[in-house]
Design an enzyme around this catalytic site. Structure first.
Site, PDB file in Angstrom:
ATOM      1  CG  HIS A  50      -4.487  -4.362  11.271  1.00 53.38           C
ATOM      2  ND1 HIS A  50      -3.180  -3.951  11.378  1.00 53.38           N
ATOM      3  CD2 HIS A  50      -4.529  -5.216  10.229  1.00 53.38           C
ATOM      4  CE1 HIS A  50      -2.454  -4.542  10.450  1.00 53.38           C
ATOM      5  NE2 HIS A  50      -3.251  -5.316   9.731  1.00 53.38           N
ATOM      6  CG  ASP A  82      -4.088  -0.593  13.183  1.00 51.25           C
ATOM      7  OD1 ASP A  82      -3.269  -0.885  14.065  1.00 51.25           O
ATOM      8  OD2 ASP A  82      -4.039  -1.044  12.014  1.00 51.25           O
ATOM      9  CG  ASP A 101       6.093  -6.288   3.856  1.00 50.32           C
ATOM     10  OD1 ASP A 101       5.625  -6.970   2.928  1.00 50.32           O
ATOM     11  OD2 ASP A 101       5.655  -6.347   5.015  1.00 50.32           O
ATOM     12  CG  HIS A 157       1.356 -11.313   0.198  1.00 53.19           C
ATOM     13  ND1 HIS A 157       0.176 -10.950   0.807  1.00 53.19           N
ATOM     14  CD2 HIS A 157       2.339 -10.945   1.049  1.00 53.19           C
ATOM     15  CE1 HIS A 157       0.443 -10.391   1.986  1.00 53.19           C
ATOM     16  NE2 HIS A 157       1.750 -10.376   2.139  1.00 53.19           N
ATOM     17  CD  GLU A 187       2.122  -7.410   0.862  1.00 60.67           C
ATOM     18  OE1 GLU A 187       1.140  -6.995   1.516  1.00 60.67           O
ATOM     19  OE2 GLU A 187       3.218  -7.693   1.375  1.00 60.67           O
TER      20      GLU A 187
HETATM   21  C1  3MF Z   1       0.975  -9.526   5.824  1.00 59.98           C
HETATM   22  C2  3MF Z   1       0.521  -8.257   5.308  1.00 59.98           C
HETATM   23  C3  3MF Z   1      -0.278  -7.408   6.232  1.00 59.98           C
HETATM   24  C4  3MF Z   1      -1.639  -7.126   5.681  1.00 59.98           C
HETATM   25  C5  3MF Z   1      -2.454  -6.319   6.646  1.00 59.98           C
HETATM   26  C6  3MF Z   1      -3.848  -6.062   6.157  1.00 59.98           C
HETATM   27  C7  3MF Z   1       1.302  -6.162   7.498  1.00 59.98           C
HETATM   28  O1  3MF Z   1       1.860 -10.155   5.012  1.00 59.98           O
HETATM   29  O2  3MF Z   1       0.805  -7.901   4.183  1.00 59.98           O
HETATM   30  O3  3MF Z   1       0.412  -6.191   6.449  1.00 59.98           O
HETATM   31  O4  3MF Z   1      -1.540  -6.451   4.466  1.00 59.98           O
HETATM   32  O5  3MF Z   1      -2.490  -7.005   7.841  1.00 59.98           O
HETATM   33  O6  3MF Z   1      -4.545  -7.223   5.950  1.00 59.98           O
HETATM   34 MG    MG Z   2      -0.140  -6.513   2.855  1.00 58.64          MG
END
Ligand code: 3MF
Ligand code: MG
Length: 354
Positions: free
Chosen positions: A58, A61, A259, A222, A219
């Site tokens: 980020h 970060d 996650d 997601h 992801e």
């Molecule tokens: C949120 C995510 C995030 C993003 C990250 C980069 C914590 O659901 O998956 O990870 O991947 O912020 O955009």
């Molecule tokens: Mg992510």
């Protein structure tokens, strides 16, 4: 069955990445940290020994509290981080503007109803691109966290999509090299998000002024939260040449974003993601296999990393499974349309049963 030759040690063809947030102290919305703080910049030294070489960031970060710093101070800090990465032999994969924390983005960033807050979001995005450029990093990731609504009547969705597209075009114009990788997610932290799937992201890419530079990051969790199959989502992006990166993990049903470790909830689903990536030659253009996995809160230690190494090794085992899968037998079963046999063969292959 007649198996084709297997190379069990081709892990060198894949490069792995994660973000510093994946080594966490275990706080969740219901309780505080359970492990001692592991300093952010000490994490860089862990990457290579763990088998990772890509770092996902980020903006803050890279440069903590970048909002309070002058452009010169931001560049100075970025160049320090760049040196740290070079010293460790690490590559910065992407930088993402953290647009879901600040007070100005409670109602969204690019799609906020407030013009002042949208201006803030654009300003922060420029800072993020400046950081990426100074890190010699070719991409920014847009996880459009708060671009959605808590109640649908609060925003005009058509206007919101126009605003998102305008922002994408502004970014493309601001930097003539940078790529934009959209990370779709259907919900959380909003009730409903505006770019919930890779289909939406790819449509935004084609509608933009430079479709080649707008891609997606998928992801697993997601896609599952959208009720979709992650391997099909990846295949869709690959078919459009738009899979820039992945956040492999897992998710046990439609609940909060978990996650979990890659393959931890659905091993066959994980196998299919690896199969799709392998078949498309993902990684051959330098793409990273990113792991967006969270350590269990029960895990003890200082700088816990087992979830990362376990997910990476599971991925590599599944690469072996994909490479040792009998393609001739598969073709025969597909030809005969004997999907009962095909399913059993896959399950036995995954179990290591002949
Ligand atoms: C949120 C995510 C995030 C993003 C990250 C980069 C914590 O659901 O998956 O990870 O991947 O912020 O955009
Ligand atoms: Mg992510």
């Amino acid at each position: 069955m007649c198996f084709t030759a297997v190379n069990m040690s081709q892990d060198t063809t894949y490069r792995f990445s994660f973000g510093p947030w994946n080594i966490s102290e275990g706080a969740d919305p219901f309780g505080p940290e359970v492990r001692p703080l592991f300093p952010h910049e000490s994490k860089f030294a862990l990457y290579r020994p763990l088998g990772f070489e890509g770092v996902q960031f980020h903006d803050d970060d890279v440069v903590p509290e970048l909002e309070t710093l002058t452009p010169d101070q931001i560049l100075k800090k970025t160049s320090e981080v760049r040196t740290m990465l070079e010293n460790q032999g690490l590559t910065p994969e992407f930088v993402a503007p953290r647009l879901w924390f600040p007070a100005q983005t409670v109602d969204g960033a690019y799609t906020s109803n407030s013009a002042i807050d949208r201006a803030y979001a654009w300003d922060r995005t420029q800072k993020c691109i400046d950081v990426a450029r100074a890190l010699n990093c070719k991409a920014i990731v847009l996880w459009l966290a708060r671009e959605g609504s808590y109640i649908r009547e609060s925003k005009n969705a058509r206007v919101a999509y126009q605003r998102l597209l305008e922002t994408i075009n502004q970014i493309l114009q601001y930097d003539s090299d940078i790529e934009i990788w959209i990370e779709p997610k259907p919900n959380e932290p909003t009730d409903q998000a505006y770019v919930p799937t890779i289909g939406h992201a790819v449509a935004m890419a084609y509608a933009s002024n430079d479709p080649k530079r707008v891609k997606g990051l998928i992801e697993t969790a997601h896609a599952l939260l959208a009720g979709l199959d992650a391997s099909d989502e990846m295949a869709f992006a690959l078919a459009h040449n738009k899979l820039a990166s992945v956040h492999l993990n897992d998710q046990n049903g439609l609940k909060y974003d978990q996650d979990k470790n890659f393959g931890g909830a659905n091993l066959r689903g994980a196998f299919n993601q690896v199969r799709v990536l392998e078949e498309a030659g993902f990684g051959s253009k330098g793409e990273f296999v990113g792991l967006d996995v969270k350590a269990m809160r029960t895990q003890k230690g200082h700088g816990v990393t087992a979830h990362l190494t376990n997910s990476r090794s599971l991925f590599l085992h599944l690469v072996d499974k994909v490479r040792s899968w009998d393609r001739q037998a598969e073709a025969q079963m597909i030809e005969a349309r004997d999907y009962e046999a095909l399913e059993l063969a896959i399950l036995k292959h995954l179990m290591g049963v002949k």
